[in-house]
Design a protein around this motif. Structure first.
Motif, PDB file in Angstrom:
ATOM      1  N   GLY A 493       0.731  -1.299   0.168  1.00  0.00           N
ATOM      2  CA  GLY A 493       0.067   0.010  -0.138  1.00  0.00           C
ATOM      3  C   GLY A 493       1.072   1.006   0.161  1.00  0.00           C
ATOM      4  N   ILE A 494       2.048   1.224  -0.061  1.00  0.00           N
ATOM      5  CA  ILE A 494       2.848   2.308   0.034  1.00  0.00           C
ATOM      6  C   ILE A 494       4.185   2.277  -1.186  1.00  0.00           C
ATOM      7  CG2 ILE A 494       2.941   2.460   2.442  1.00  0.00           C
ATOM      8  CD1 ILE A 494       5.795   1.444   2.752  1.00  0.00           C
ATOM      9  N   GLY A 495       4.438   3.389  -1.780  1.00  0.00           N
ATOM     10  CA  GLY A 495       5.421   3.592  -2.680  1.00  0.00           C
ATOM     11  C   GLY A 495       6.640   3.091  -2.303  1.00  0.00           C
ATOM     12  N   GLY A 496       7.568   3.058  -3.618  1.00  0.00           N
ATOM     13  CA  GLY A 496       9.040   2.701  -3.476  1.00  0.00           C
ATOM     14  C   GLY A 496       9.698   3.796  -2.705  1.00  0.00           C
ATOM     15  N   GLN A 497       9.475   5.068  -2.790  1.00  0.00           N
ATOM     16  CA  GLN A 497      10.144   5.873  -2.014  1.00  0.00           C
ATOM     17  C   GLN A 497      10.016   6.075  -0.710  1.00  0.00           C
ATOM     18  OE1 GLN A 497      12.646   8.151  -2.684  1.00  0.00           O
ATOM     19  NE2 GLN A 497      12.941   7.498  -4.927  1.00  0.00           N
ATOM     20  N   GLU A 498       8.767   5.812  -0.330  1.00  0.00           N
ATOM     21  CA  GLU A 498       8.260   5.875   1.235  1.00  0.00           C
ATOM     22  C   GLU A 498       8.893   4.569   1.781  1.00  0.00           C
ATOM     23  OE1 GLU A 498       3.921   5.913   0.723  1.00  0.00           O
ATOM     24  OE2 GLU A 498       3.994   7.990   1.931  1.00  0.00           O
ATOM     25  N   TYR A 502      11.280   4.177   5.030  1.00  0.00           N
ATOM     26  CA  TYR A 502      11.155   3.462   6.209  1.00  0.00           C
ATOM     27  C   TYR A 502      12.345   2.724   6.730  1.00  0.00           C
ATOM     28  CZ  TYR A 502       9.752  -1.063   8.284  1.00  0.00           C
ATOM     29  OH  TYR A 502       9.815  -2.104   8.862  1.00  0.00           O
ATOM     30  N   LEU A 503      12.722   2.132   5.601  1.00  0.00           N
ATOM     31  CA  LEU A 503      14.066   1.140   5.996  1.00  0.00           C
ATOM     32  C   LEU A 503      15.257   2.009   6.280  1.00  0.00           C
ATOM     33  CD1 LEU A 503      14.100  -0.974   2.583  1.00  0.00           C
ATOM     34  CD2 LEU A 503      13.411  -1.602   4.854  1.00  0.00           C
ATOM     35  N   LEU A 504      15.361   3.096   5.970  1.00  0.00           N
ATOM     36  CA  LEU A 504      16.349   3.946   6.458  1.00  0.00           C
ATOM     37  C   LEU A 504      16.047   4.490   8.239  1.00  0.00           C
ATOM     38  CD1 LEU A 504      17.059   6.728   3.498  1.00  0.00           C
ATOM     39  CD2 LEU A 504      18.579   4.801   4.383  1.00  0.00           C
ATOM     40  N   GLY A 505      14.914   4.619   8.386  1.00  0.00           N
ATOM     41  CA  GLY A 505      14.663   4.711   9.713  1.00  0.00           C
ATOM     42  C   GLY A 505      14.894   3.767  10.488  1.00  0.00           C
ATOM     43  N   GLU A 548      13.496  -2.171  -6.347  1.00  0.00           N
ATOM     44  CA  GLU A 548      12.307  -2.798  -6.018  1.00  0.00           C
ATOM     45  C   GLU A 548      12.233  -3.294  -4.694  1.00  0.00           C
ATOM     46  OE1 GLU A 548      11.779  -6.258  -5.721  1.00  0.00           O
ATOM     47  OE2 GLU A 548      13.837  -7.016  -5.973  1.00  0.00           O
ATOM     48  N   LYS A 549      11.238  -3.448  -3.905  1.00  0.00           N
ATOM     49  CA  LYS A 549      11.037  -3.390  -2.563  1.00  0.00           C
ATOM     50  C   LYS A 549      12.164  -4.817  -1.823  1.00  0.00           C
ATOM     51  CE  LYS A 549       6.724  -1.027  -2.108  1.00  0.00           C
ATOM     52  NZ  LYS A 549       5.271  -1.298  -1.573  1.00  0.00           N
ATOM     53  N   ARG A 554      16.636  -6.566   1.377  1.00  0.00           N
ATOM     54  CA  ARG A 554      18.112  -7.418   1.232  1.00  0.00           C
ATOM     55  C   ARG A 554      18.993  -6.228   1.731  1.00  0.00           C
ATOM     56  NH1 ARG A 554      15.527 -10.340  -2.860  1.00  0.00           N
ATOM     57  NH2 ARG A 554      17.014  -9.279  -4.259  1.00  0.00           N
ATOM     58  N   ALA A 555      19.145  -5.466   1.168  1.00  0.00           N
ATOM     59  CA  ALA A 555      20.327  -4.360   1.158  1.00  0.00           C
ATOM     60  C   ALA A 555      20.201  -3.848   2.662  1.00  0.00           C
ATOM     61  CB  ALA A 555      20.213  -3.306   0.170  1.00  0.00           C
TER      62      ALA A 555
END
Length: 594
Positions: A493-498, A502-505, A548-549, A554-555
């Motif tokens: 439900g959320i875009g790639g940039q969002e 989230y992952l950075l946080g 892609e998510k 994984r990164a």
């Protein structure tokens, strides 16, 4: 005032009421907060209210077997703590009695001096006979431990005067080391032992604006929620969220000279464990036992509740004493909630009008006065250069049922202290330690002392510190907001940039805020290493690839593992550079499209 004898007319647990009439019907004078000795065992107590011909006393010991008609001695003085060489490294109860030789509890009515009367200390005078001195001036030194030089001062309540016949040699704390001829014409014996009332803040020449930061070594504190040297902070948290370990880490790694630890009303088993474990802690800078710069007060929940109030006042008085020597002092209390519960119990017996949840209405004002004893000061004295000392107060709290928002003592502490370090059950359950909630914690110093902090960091060659903190904290807040959306909408439900944000946080929370107290390099972070770490995190946020998510996930997992391993490394800069180069290398392999 001389000693007077009065008699008990009522006993209600730790509340003892006496008549202020003698056997002949004459009035007996009585002063507020006067020390008293109750019954045949001479149980220690204190006058807490005087009303007409009666006085209410709180007894600091078990009142079992006290009877109406038993005699009470009013001492004519306030409750005092004795201070001098031998205080550092000792374990005392909540009223300053030495516990050594008596286990964890003293027998009723027994008072053991805090200082050894037999041990001799090598006193080295720093003034000569005939020199003019003032209250607070240092007249000599004693090498108390390998880490602390105990400075012998003119007592703060003595007049100005001239030193007569000062001695050099080995003395006990009660031996006369010099004589003072005061301006009032009287002569005063000077000893290494001093006494001071625990309810009266020690005087200072001047209170100063807080200009330096306390380096605790805990990144979420030093970065997101800085505590000023001489400032105040509270640490509310439910059971099992890591309050005790945080107190240990603060005691071990904070850049201060003296640590005063007050165990106030915690479980007896926990305090016994503390007494056994604390001496094993090692000071990281010197490699010496931490107790060589620590004073430990133990007041368990099994002791009378009235003694809890005395313990935090004793701790503050001892902290001020070492501050007067020109030292930076850290006062840790665990837990202020137990002291507030003792106040509630005594207030109920006195029939006072209750506040929320039956806590006394004056509790906020009381805690404010106690926190205000912290600060950075110009020490009293007129000889030589001015001395500067500080006392930083950090108080843990244990809200009932973990309800931080609904617990009056916790809310009073959060409103009064400048920094609120709120422990999270959710983070503790996720094994993210220290479990401070980055969204709930706050430091008022970031709002009120921004210019002072910026100047301080610039002087230390960290000019972008506050900018880095702002960006990293925003990443955490943004990541938590997006996570809440994902909980409702799902990952799709959320875009790639969002999702990238989230992952950075999440990286910040798991690799930056999370620390391993068992690793020698990660358990404490000095400011220079912390600054390089924040610079690395900012760079990482800029170059983290958009993909892609699943690839980004994984990164992110690989990065968290690699950053944590770099945090464990002594050569952290090289490890951080390797991580950044690996990301740049990955971008080139993908043709620079990321």
């Amino acid at each position: 005032m001389k000693e007077r004898k009065v008699k008990i007319i009522m006993v209600d647990d730790n509340l003892v009421v006496v008549t202020l009439k003698d056997d002949g019907g004459n009035d007996v004078p009585c002063m507020m907060n006067e020390e008293s000795f109750i019954g045949g065992l001479h149980l220690r107590g204190e006058v807490i209210r005087v009303r007409g011909n009666e006085a209410d006393l709180q007894c600091y010991e078990d009142t079992t077997e006290l009877m109406v008609g038993d005699e009470v001695t009013l001492s004519g003085s306030l409750i005092q703590i004795e201070m001098g060489p031998g205080l550092v490294g000792s374990t005392l109860d909540g009223l300053g009695n030495k516990l050594e030789g008596y286990g964890d509890f003293l027998p009723r009515g027994v008072m053991i001096p805090a200082l050894d009367r037999e041990k001799k200390w090598k006193f080295k005078p720093t003034v000569k006979s005939g020199e003019e001195v003032a209250p607070g001036d240092i007249i000599g030194e004693v090498d108390e431990t390998e880490l602390v030089v105990h400075k012998i001062m003119i007592p703060a309540d003595y007049p100005k005067g001239k030193i007569i016949d000062i001695k050099d040699g080995d003395f006990t704390v009660e031996d006369k080391i010099a004589e003072l001829e005061g301006e009032d014409g009287k002569k005063y014996d000077l000893k290494m032992l001093q006494r001071w009332p625990i309810r009266r803040p020690r005087p200072a020449k001047k209170r100063l604006q807080l200009t330096d930061v306390l380096n605790t070594g805990i990144r979420i504190i030093d970065g997101f929620n800085p505590v000023m040297l001489g400032g105040t902070a509270c640490v509310p948290g439910d059971f099992g969220t890591g309050k005790t370990m945080c107190q240990h880490d603060l005691a071990r790694h904070s850049r201060v000279k003296i640590v005063v630890y007050v165990g106030c009303g915690e479980r007896a088993g926990e305090m016994v464990e503390l007494m056994h474990e604390f001496p094993k802690l090692i000071d990281p800078d010197s490699g010496r036992p931490l107790v060589e710069r620590t004073v430990l007060f133990v007041n368990t929940s099994a002791m009378p509740v009235a003694a809890r109030e005395g313990s935090i006042l004793v701790g503050a008085t001892v902290g001020e004493y070492f501050r007067d020597m020109g030292y930076d002092v850290l006062l840790l209390t665990d837990s202020l909630s137990r002291q507030a519960q003792g106040m509630r119990e005594m207030s109920g017996r006195l029939g006072e009008i209750p506040g929320p949840q039956a806590f006394p209405a004056y509790m906020n004002a009381y805690l404010t006065r106690w926190f205000e004893r912290a600060g950075r000061v110009v020490c009293c004295g007129e000889m030589g250069e001015e001395r500067f000392g500080s006392m930083t107060t950090i108080a843990a709290l244990s809200p009932d049922g973990g309800d931080i928002a609904g617990d009056p003592p916790t809310q009073a502490a959060i409103q009064t202290a400048k920094v609120a370090l709120i422990l999270s059950r959710k983070r503790a359950s996720a094994r993210l330690f220290p479990a401070f909630d980055p969204l709930e914690c706050h430091s008022k110093y970031l709002d009120t002392s921004t210019e002072v902090l910026q100047k301080q960091f610039e002087e230390r060659k960290f000019p972008l510190w506050l900018d880095y903190v702002k960006k990293i904290k925003h990443s955490v807040v943004d990541g938590e907001r997006i996570k809440e959306q994902m909980d409702i909408l799902g990952e799709k439900g959320i875009g790639g940039q969002e999702y990238r944000r989230y992952l950075l946080g999440d990286i910040v929370q798991k690799a930056y805020l999370n620390q391993n107290t068992f690793d020698e390099h990660d358990r404490s972070t000095k400011l220079d290493r912390h600054y390089e770490m924040m610079r690395f995190m900012i760079h990482l946020m800029d170059i983290f690839p958009t993909d892609e998510k699943q690839a980004m996930r994984r990164a992110q997992e690989d990065l968290v593992f690699n950053i944590v391993q770099a945090n464990y490394s002594e050569d952290y800069k090289t490890e951080y550079d390797k991580i950044l180069k690996s990301i740049h290398g990955g971008e080139k392999e993908n043709g620079g499209n990321n």
